[in-house]
Every structure is written in structure tokens, then in C-alpha cells.
Design a protein around this motif. Sequence first.
Motif, PDB file in Angstrom:
ATOM      1  N   SER A   1      36.706  35.091  31.395  1.00  0.00           N
ATOM      2  CA  SER A   1      36.958  34.787  32.805  1.00  0.00           C
ATOM      3  C   SER A   1      38.380  34.264  33.006  1.00  0.00           C
ATOM      4  O   SER A   1      38.895  33.502  32.204  1.00  0.00           O
ATOM      5  CB  SER A   1      35.967  33.728  33.273  1.00  0.00           C
ATOM      6  N   SER A   2      39.001  34.688  34.097  1.00  0.00           N
ATOM      7  CA  SER A   2      40.333  34.161  34.404  1.00  0.00           C
ATOM      8  C   SER A   2      40.299  33.382  35.714  1.00  0.00           C
ATOM      9  O   SER A   2      41.327  33.133  36.320  1.00  0.00           O
ATOM     10  CB  SER A   2      41.344  35.306  34.487  1.00  0.00           C
ATOM     11  N   GLN A   3      39.096  32.987  36.123  1.00  0.00           N
ATOM     12  CA  GLN A   3      38.973  32.237  37.378  1.00  0.00           C
ATOM     13  C   GLN A   3      39.751  30.932  37.336  1.00  0.00           C
ATOM     14  O   GLN A   3      40.277  30.480  38.347  1.00  0.00           O
ATOM     15  CB  GLN A   3      37.501  31.936  37.673  1.00  0.00           C
ATOM     16  N   PHE A   4      39.827  30.344  36.143  1.00  0.00           N
ATOM     17  CA  PHE A   4      40.534  29.076  36.007  1.00  0.00           C
ATOM     18  C   PHE A   4      41.994  29.202  36.439  1.00  0.00           C
ATOM     19  O   PHE A   4      42.581  28.276  36.967  1.00  0.00           O
ATOM     20  CB  PHE A   4      40.450  28.612  34.548  1.00  0.00           C
ATOM     21  N   LEU A   5      42.574  30.376  36.216  1.00  0.00           N
ATOM     22  CA  LEU A   5      43.995  30.548  36.536  1.00  0.00           C
ATOM     23  C   LEU A   5      44.191  31.004  37.984  1.00  0.00           C
ATOM     24  O   LEU A   5      45.237  30.770  38.582  1.00  0.00           O
ATOM     25  CB  LEU A   5      44.632  31.582  35.588  1.00  0.00           C
TER      26      LEU A   5
ATOM     27  N   SER B   1      41.596  31.708  41.517  1.00  0.00           N
ATOM     28  CA  SER B   1      40.204  31.735  41.956  1.00  0.00           C
ATOM     29  C   SER B   1      39.982  32.482  43.277  1.00  0.00           C
ATOM     30  O   SER B   1      38.994  33.185  43.435  1.00  0.00           O
ATOM     31  CB  SER B   1      39.704  30.295  42.091  1.00  0.00           C
TER      32      SER B   1
ATOM     33  N   LEU C   1      40.023  36.284  43.145  1.00  0.00           N
ATOM     34  CA  LEU C   1      38.914  36.706  42.303  1.00  0.00           C
ATOM     35  C   LEU C   1      37.626  36.767  43.132  1.00  0.00           C
ATOM     36  O   LEU C   1      36.797  37.659  42.957  1.00  0.00           O
ATOM     37  CB  LEU C   1      38.730  35.739  41.134  1.00  0.00           C
TER      38      LEU C   1
END
Lengths: 225, 498
Positions: A37-41, A43, A46
Motif C-alpha cells: 500500500s502507498s496510502q501512507f504517502l 491518500s 488513492l
Amino acid sequence: MNATLFFVILPYLALLSFLMGTIYRYWFMPFLVSSLSSQFLESKKLYFGSRPFHWGIIFLFFGHLTAFLIPSTVLAWNQIPLRLYILEVSALTFALLFLTGLILLVIRRVESKRIRQVTSYMDVFVYVILMFQAITGIWTATFFRWGASWFSIVLAPYLKSVFMFNPDANAVSQLPLVVQLHIVGAFVLIGMVPFTRFIHFLVYPLSYLWRPYQKVVWNYRNTEF
Amino acid sequence: MKNIRSQISMVFHLDKCIGCHTCSIACKNTWTDRKGAEYMWWNNVETKPGTGYPRKWEDQEIYKGGWEKKHSSIDLKGVGKIKGMKKLFHNTHMPTMDDYYEPWNYQYEKLFDAPEGDDQPTAEPVSMITGEKITPKSGPNWDDDLGGSAEYARKDFNIRDLSPAEQETMFQLERMVMFYVPRICNHCLNAACVAACPSGAIYKRGEDGIVLVNQERCRAWRMCVTACPYKKVYYNWHTGKSEKCILCYPRLETGQAPACMHSCVGRIRYLGVLLYDADRLQEVASCDESELIDKQLSLYLDPNDPEVIAAAKKSGIHDSTIQAAQKSPVWKYVKEWGLALPLHPEFRTLPNLFYVMPLLPAMAEMNEDNKYHSAGKSLWDDMENPRLPLKYLASLFSAGNVEVIAEILKKLMAVRLHRRSVTVGDLQNDEIEQLLQNSDLSPEIADDIYRLTSLAHLNDRFVIPPAHREEAIEMLNETHVHKGTTGFGFTKKPKRGL
Ligand code: SF4
Ligand code: SF4
């Protein structure tokens, strides 16, 4: 197209790669099994990309699976034109949902500098093959109507013949080129599952639904409960 | 009392914390100084009042962490079986990097490599994510010592229940007050992170209660990040795995104190075993908010009670662990003396890190000019008029119960005055006796508190039970066979998957 190469050899290569690859990666490289997941970078974008993308692809996946597993039931359902229209329209809707999500995700990946840092070559491959499948699929749905029915008649028997180790590529090789491309793309996608982030769909955490919330692991007793 | 377990737990003495961040650096250097983990501070120190790290983590209207009461039972607030699975494709309330900060480094190499020129070379800040030049706009302790308090301290979650007048006084220059809250994972009894993990990758170790994320089973669903109300699970953006404080278990298993605690300059940190009744967890976690503190504290059992000892042995707890529990400084602070409380018990995770209430910021004498002075004769004669509103402390440590806080502060004050009468001798003996009695203290206990607070040696502060890994191995393998199979092998790098 070369029927033997694309519709006999390729499917078996894909299945072999899928089975051996996923099992190997799951057992021997478990650290590498992740949805990444790249939601942390990033959001917000996404949110608009990931949800239509995933819901779309899930529906399409199960749609294809149903048509393969119970072709006669699907055919029976399609006897009444209205039902067929409903099926076709909803399939196309989910395909468009999927494509929209995919495009938004690609834009996000290109635009966001942070996301580019976590983009591998395999991610590029994933986007290319998905885009290819989306376009050929939607093309098929629009220009070669009533796939919900002819899939059951032409493709389900072919796929069955592959799984019965008695491949019969005759009918498939007569299909329009776009449809053939879509099928070949599907095999490539399946074969590449163990080498890409596609692998995360195999570890969908269904068992969460019935396990108790708390989890305790003992070192001495070497048991979990 | 059938199912007794042991839990390694901690006490942080807030009056002793000097806010030096040595603990954070010790942890960072040991565990999180690597790609993907740059932004993580498994140990961090916050100035209170302040918004903390990640920003406003305490506000569960934003982050939906922890548990909430539903009728007679509880459920995860933001994730869980139904809510979590719906959020798998986008975890709505998860904090992003901007809620923490974008980690940066300086181009030190420029100081050496820059070609000759008219200007001095400078080391400009660059993002550790993109490698591009950035202007840092926030960091993990950006509001240290009330820096930028308009932006941070005034947005503190815990002042929401204070009246506007009370809030105003907190920020008047003459009354301005602050203290530090160092935080690590609480290794909770009813851990929200464990419950939220769809893959079952997070678990509590049976023997010592340490909560760990199995890196090989984590699939980056990120539910734990949302679920932990303390925001103590971090997502590694590079490896695609969640990570958290491991209570330095490799150190604990070899009898050493955790890095952050060992290095603590103020010696504010204590670690020891608590025994608790695991059968009552559900009942306690779902009780009324007003009872939470009392009920949680009632979970921990007296390690000197023969009945408890017998039951503990039956539950398979090792004699050496029971002995450690009897000497546990945590037991003393939390239960025997009743001086320490958990942070935000209302999140219902039953945290195992307890804080001795800070007396210093509350204490001061109000003069005729209506200003506080800390140099008065008795330092704090008006218990009803603390410099730091007790409501504020209650919001942090007791789910709003002001009486508990006042009692503890009175106790701490009594110990101080008692020691003053012993060492300086300028106070009336009978007055002191009365004060001690009011707080249920004897001079001996007051001396014990003083000793463990001010003079404790390393071995008094950290009573670590032996891990008995040798016995764990015996269950799996013959020891003489095992001996020849260790000490040589390969470690894998935490490489990112495709
Ligand atoms: S503090 Fe957070 S990460 Fe630590 S055990 Fe509790 S819920 Fe889990
Ligand atoms: S106990 Fe160890 S891992 Fe946990 S915060 Fe302290 S130094 Fe870091």
C-alpha cells in the motif's frame, strides 16, 4: 495468431508459473508478500482511484469465473433478453469503473513524487497489462456483443479443455483478434502473478471474519490460542 | 483466578522527565534508522500541552482509534471485522506522512564536495523520501517546550473540557505551565492493533505480554495503524510492512533493560512484571467509563498473596517470574503506592505503561498579585488552586476523574514534605504526620517512595524476569543438538517486494 503457441503452450506455462511461483513466494519469501500500500504517502487521490478500481476488478473477476464454472446456468439466465441486457450493462459498468479507477491510479503515480519513489518496473508492467486488458475487454464488450452468452458457448469449453489436459484451441482461434488478445493478456497476467504485487489478492484475509479478536502466541508451549 | 498471565509493564515518572529526547535517539539508533522507517519514533517525547506526534493523535474523532462501548460490549471504533474489511481498499482514517512529518536530512557531502567558489557551501535540507530539497515545516517534536504554542498547545485535545477562562489562564505568560510525556507502545492487554489485524500478523507473547508484528505475515492492510489509539504502530512505506516498538525483546531476553529505558538520563523509567487475571479482560474492557481506572487496576494481582502464587504456578508461570513480580517497581508504583495511572484509559486497550503524576507543574503558590511563584515557604499550600488545572491531567490519565489525580498529587506532596522535615527539619512534625495519614502513608512507606524515586539503582528500576529461552528450546529440540545449529547462518535484508 499461432493457436498452438498462444492457446495451448502459453496457458500451461502461465498455470505452471502461477502455481509454482506463488507457492514458492508464499512459503520461502513471506516477507515479500504484501499489498505494498502507498496510502501512507498519498491518500486523497488513492481514495478516488483505488475504490472503483478494486470493486470493478472484483466484480469482473467473479463474473468471468461464474461464466467459466457454470456456463449452462448463465446461458439459461440469458434466455430472457432483459436479463441478458442487465448482465451486459452491469458488466460494462464495472469495466468502466475499473478503467476509471485505473486511469486515476496511473495519474496519481505519475504526478506524485513520493509515489514515484515506490514504483518498481513490475508496477509499470502491472499498469500496462491491466490497461491492455481493460481496453481489449471493453472493446470486446462494445463491438462483439452478448459476450455473456458466447463466453459460455466458446470460451468455457475451451478453458475446460485446458484444465482437462486435452486442449482444444480450434474455436478460440476463430475469434476476432481483439478477443484473442484479451485471452492472451489474461494468461500473461496469470503467469506474472507471483512476480508482481498481484500476489496480494491471494492473501485476502478472509479468515479474519471468524478468528477471535485477540491473539496470544506462546514460546514455551509452542502453541497459539 | 484460573488463567493468570504475566505482563512486562512500565512506569514513567513524569516529574523526573527533563525532556532531553535521549530515549528517542537511543531507540532510533537501535531500531529505526533505516529506509522506510525514518519518520518512525517508536519512542517519542511530547510537550504537554501540545498536539503531539502524529498531530492530534489523541483526537479519535479524527483517527477513530481504540475501542468504543456498544451496549454491554465493545467494538473497535474505526476498523474491525466489518468496518475494517470495507476499508481494505482505502483506509479512511489512517494518518498519512503529512500527519507525522516528511523526514529530511542535510546535504552534508556538499560541505566537502562543493567546487571552489565565492560563497561558503551550505548543507541544505533534502527530503528522505524524494531526495529533493525541502523546507521542513514540521517534525516529531516541533512544539518542544511550547514552541509555537498558538499553533500547537492551544489545539491540545485535553483542554477541550476546560472553561474558556481556565484555558486562558493556562496560556498566560505568568502562569504558563508545561511538562513532558514520553511515549512508547503500551503493550496493551486488550490491544486494538492485535484485534484489527486482518492477517493475524500482530500478536501478544504469552510469556511476557510483548506485542509484536510478524513481519512475514503482515500484508500492509494498515488496519493496526488506524486501530492503535496511541498511534504506536507505524507503516514502513518502503518494505510495505507495519512496525512497532518491540520492547527491545532481544535485550529483555538477555536481561538488559530496553534501550530507551537504559539510556534515560532522568532515570524516570521503571520496568517490571505484573500478574493479571486474563479471564476478566473482556469484563474490564467493557465496563462503564467511570469505573475503567479502578477496574483495570483491579486486574493486577498481588504477587505476594499465596493464593495468587498458587494460581500463577498452575497457569504455568515460572517461579523466577513470580519472584520478579514480587520485586517489581511497577507493582509498587501502580498498586502498592497508587501513584501511577495509564495514559487515556478511555481508549479501552488496557495499556501497561503507567505514569507517575507530575506534581511539579501543578505546584506553586499564588501571591497577592494573583501570580504563581514557585519559591514560597511551603511551595503549595492551596491544594484546591493548582497551577495546572487537574481537569487537564484527568483528561490525560483518568478518563476525567479529577479526584484520583488530586489524591495522587496530595500523596506525592506528603512524601516531599516528609522528606523536607527529615532533611531540613523546618516543618512541624505533627503536621507532617497528619498529612501522611491523610494519604494513607506511613513514614516508612514515604521513605520507600522517596528511595525508589530518587536513589534507585539500575537493578531496582529494572526487574527483568529471566526469559528461559533454554526451556523453550528444550520443548522443540534436544539442547545438545540445538547447540550445534546456531551461531552461523544468513540474515536477509528487508528488501521490498515487487
Ligand atoms: S499501544 Fe497501540 S500498538 Fe501498542 S499494544 Fe496498544 S494498541 Fe497495540
Ligand atoms: S522499548 Fe526498545 S523498541 Fe520500544 S521504544 Fe524503547 S528502545 Fe524503542
